[in-house]
Enzyme design. Sequence first.
Site, PDB file in Angstrom:
ATOM      1  N   GLU A  56     154.632  28.000  60.523  1.00  0.00           N
ATOM      2  CA  GLU A  56     153.914  29.254  60.759  1.00  0.00           C
ATOM      3  C   GLU A  56     152.414  29.019  60.811  1.00  0.00           C
ATOM      4  OE1 GLU A  56     156.857  32.144  58.223  1.00  0.00           O
ATOM      5  OE2 GLU A  56     154.706  32.386  58.001  1.00  0.00           O
TER       6      GLU A  56
ATOM      7  N   CYS B   3     144.943  30.403  59.860  1.00  0.00           N
ATOM      8  CA  CYS B   3     145.544  29.820  58.657  1.00  0.00           C
ATOM      9  C   CYS B   3     146.601  28.816  59.104  1.00  0.00           C
ATOM     10  CB  CYS B   3     146.158  30.951  57.832  1.00  0.00           C
ATOM     11  SG  CYS B   3     147.024  30.368  56.373  1.00  0.00           S
TER      12      CYS B   3
ATOM     13  N   CYS C  77     157.385  22.593  51.267  1.00  0.00           N
ATOM     14  CA  CYS C  77     156.423  22.303  50.201  1.00  0.00           C
ATOM     15  C   CYS C  77     157.180  21.973  48.922  1.00  0.00           C
ATOM     16  CB  CYS C  77     155.514  23.513  49.971  1.00  0.00           C
ATOM     17  SG  CYS C  77     154.261  23.246  48.699  1.00  0.00           S
TER      18      CYS C  77
ATOM     19  N   CYS D  44     155.808  26.606  43.397  1.00  0.00           N
ATOM     20  CA  CYS D  44     155.248  27.820  42.789  1.00  0.00           C
ATOM     21  C   CYS D  44     156.298  28.932  42.893  1.00  0.00           C
ATOM     22  CB  CYS D  44     153.966  28.232  43.506  1.00  0.00           C
ATOM     23  SG  CYS D  44     152.697  26.964  43.422  1.00  0.00           S
TER      24      CYS D  44
ATOM     25  N   CYS E 140     156.132  31.935  45.536  1.00  0.00           N
ATOM     26  CA  CYS E 140     155.737  31.620  46.907  1.00  0.00           C
ATOM     27  C   CYS E 140     156.936  31.329  47.796  1.00  0.00           C
ATOM     28  CB  CYS E 140     154.805  30.419  46.896  1.00  0.00           C
ATOM     29  SG  CYS E 140     154.304  29.860  48.535  1.00  0.00           S
TER      30      CYS E 140
ATOM     31  N   SER F 234     144.066  27.510  43.764  1.00  0.00           N
ATOM     32  CA  SER F 234     145.014  28.549  43.371  1.00  0.00           C
ATOM     33  C   SER F 234     145.211  28.469  41.868  1.00  0.00           C
ATOM     34  CB  SER F 234     146.348  28.316  44.084  1.00  0.00           C
ATOM     35  OG  SER F 234     146.149  28.407  45.474  1.00  0.00           O
ATOM     36  N   LEU F 235     144.657  29.427  41.168  1.00  0.00           N
ATOM     37  CA  LEU F 235     144.728  29.392  39.703  1.00  0.00           C
ATOM     38  C   LEU F 235     145.863  30.295  39.210  1.00  0.00           C
ATOM     39  CD1 LEU F 235     143.153  27.979  37.417  1.00  0.00           C
ATOM     40  CD2 LEU F 235     141.851  30.086  37.141  1.00  0.00           C
TER      41      LEU F 235
ATOM     42  N   CYS G 161     153.397  34.499  53.472  1.00  0.00           N
ATOM     43  CA  CYS G 161     153.392  33.212  54.153  1.00  0.00           C
ATOM     44  C   CYS G 161     154.742  32.540  53.969  1.00  0.00           C
ATOM     45  CB  CYS G 161     152.329  32.305  53.542  1.00  0.00           C
ATOM     46  SG  CYS G 161     151.261  33.101  52.356  1.00  0.00           S
TER      47      CYS G 161
END
Length: 344
Positions: free
Chosen positions: A90, A103, A110, A114, A117, A212-213, A331
Site C-alpha cells: 500500500e 506514505c 512487518c 505492534c 497495527c 512511535s512511542l 494502514c
Amino acid sequence: MSSIYQFTLKQLENELLQLHQKPFRAKQIYEWLYEKNVYDFNQMTNIAKALRETLAATFSTDLLSIEDKQVSTDGTIKYLLKLDDGGLIETVLMIHPYGRSLCVTSQLGCNMGCRFCASGLLKKQRNLASHELMRQVLTVAQDTGERISHVVIMGTGEPFDNYDEVMNFVHTINEPKGLAIGARHITVSTCGLVEGIRRLEDESLQINLAISLHASNDEVRNELMPINKAYPMDRLREAMAHYIKATNRRVTLEYILLKDVNDDVKYARQLAHYLRGLNAYVNLIPYNAVNELGYSKTSDEKIQQFKDELLRLHINCTLRKEHGSDIDGACGQLRAKRSGGEGR
Ligand code: SAH
C-alpha cells in the site's frame, strides 16, 4: 533485469563507467527519469542510439502496476500496488495545504508485532529494495500527474529493519538532479530500533525522525509494542538525547491514543516527565480502528484533555489530522484484506 531506479547518482555514474561511458551521462539519465518523467530509454534523445539500446538491454524502467485505488472525499488516495514478484503493498497519497505527501511502504509485511497495527497481520516476507520504494513515488506521480513534494516512510514495515535500502532511497529522492525532495520534506518513522537511530546520526542528512512511542511507561509499552522488551524506554530516551545533541534536530514522538489503554491524563503527566529536557514534540494520533485487533479510538473530548495536559506541562504537541478515514481506515488494511490476512 535490474531496475534503473536502484541507483543514487553516484552509483549510476559508476555503472556508466563500467559501460565505458562518461559520468555526465548519469545526470542526463537522471534528468529524463526524474525531471522529465520519461521512463523509456528510447525516448532519451540526447543519448546515442547504441547506448540507449545497451541501457534498455541492461536496466528495466518499469514502474509498479496499480491493482486498486481508493479515493477519499478529502482527496487522499490509497493505492494497492503490485511488485514484480506479485507482492502487494500500500502507498497513500495525502493532499496538504503545503503539498502532496506520499506514505511509502518499506517491507513486505512487518515483524515488529505492534498489537494495534494492521501491518503486522502479515508477517514480513522480505525487505523492499530501494527501487521498489522509488517506484512507489514515480507510479503515484505519474498516475496523478502531479509532483510529490513530501515523502513519509510510514507505510507497512520497519524502515530501520531495512536500513541500507531505505537510506539508498532517501539519498536518491533527495538528489538535486533527481526528484530533489528536500531532506526536511522527508520523514522516517521507527518503532524505536536504537541502532538505526545511531546510524542515522552519522548520515549528515537533515531528514525528520519520528519515533512511535505510544506509551509513557515500559509496562504499557511492553504490552503494545513487543520491541520495547529489546529496547526499553530508558535506552530509547538515551538514543534520542544522543541524536538530538549530535544533529541539533528535533524529534517527533508519535502517540496513538487507545481507549482505556494509554489515554488517561495521568499518562500525559508521565509522558511529560519522560520528555523533560528533550527537544521533542508529540504528535497525538487518533486511532484508526482495526476490527480484528480489539482496540478502539479515544473520544475527541478525552483526546483534547490529554493534549491540554501536555500543553499545560509545556510539552509541544499537535493532534494529527485524520486522512482518508472513509477509505479502509488503517494502514495495511486494504492489503490484509486482499491477501486473506493470514500469518498473524
Ligand atoms: N514501523 C514504523 C513505521 C510504520 S508504522 C513505526 O513503527 O513507526 C507508522 C505509524 O503508524 C506508527 O506510528 C504506527 O504506530 C502508526 N499506526 C499503526 N497502526 C495504526 C492505526 N491503526 N491507527 C493509527 N496509527 C497507526
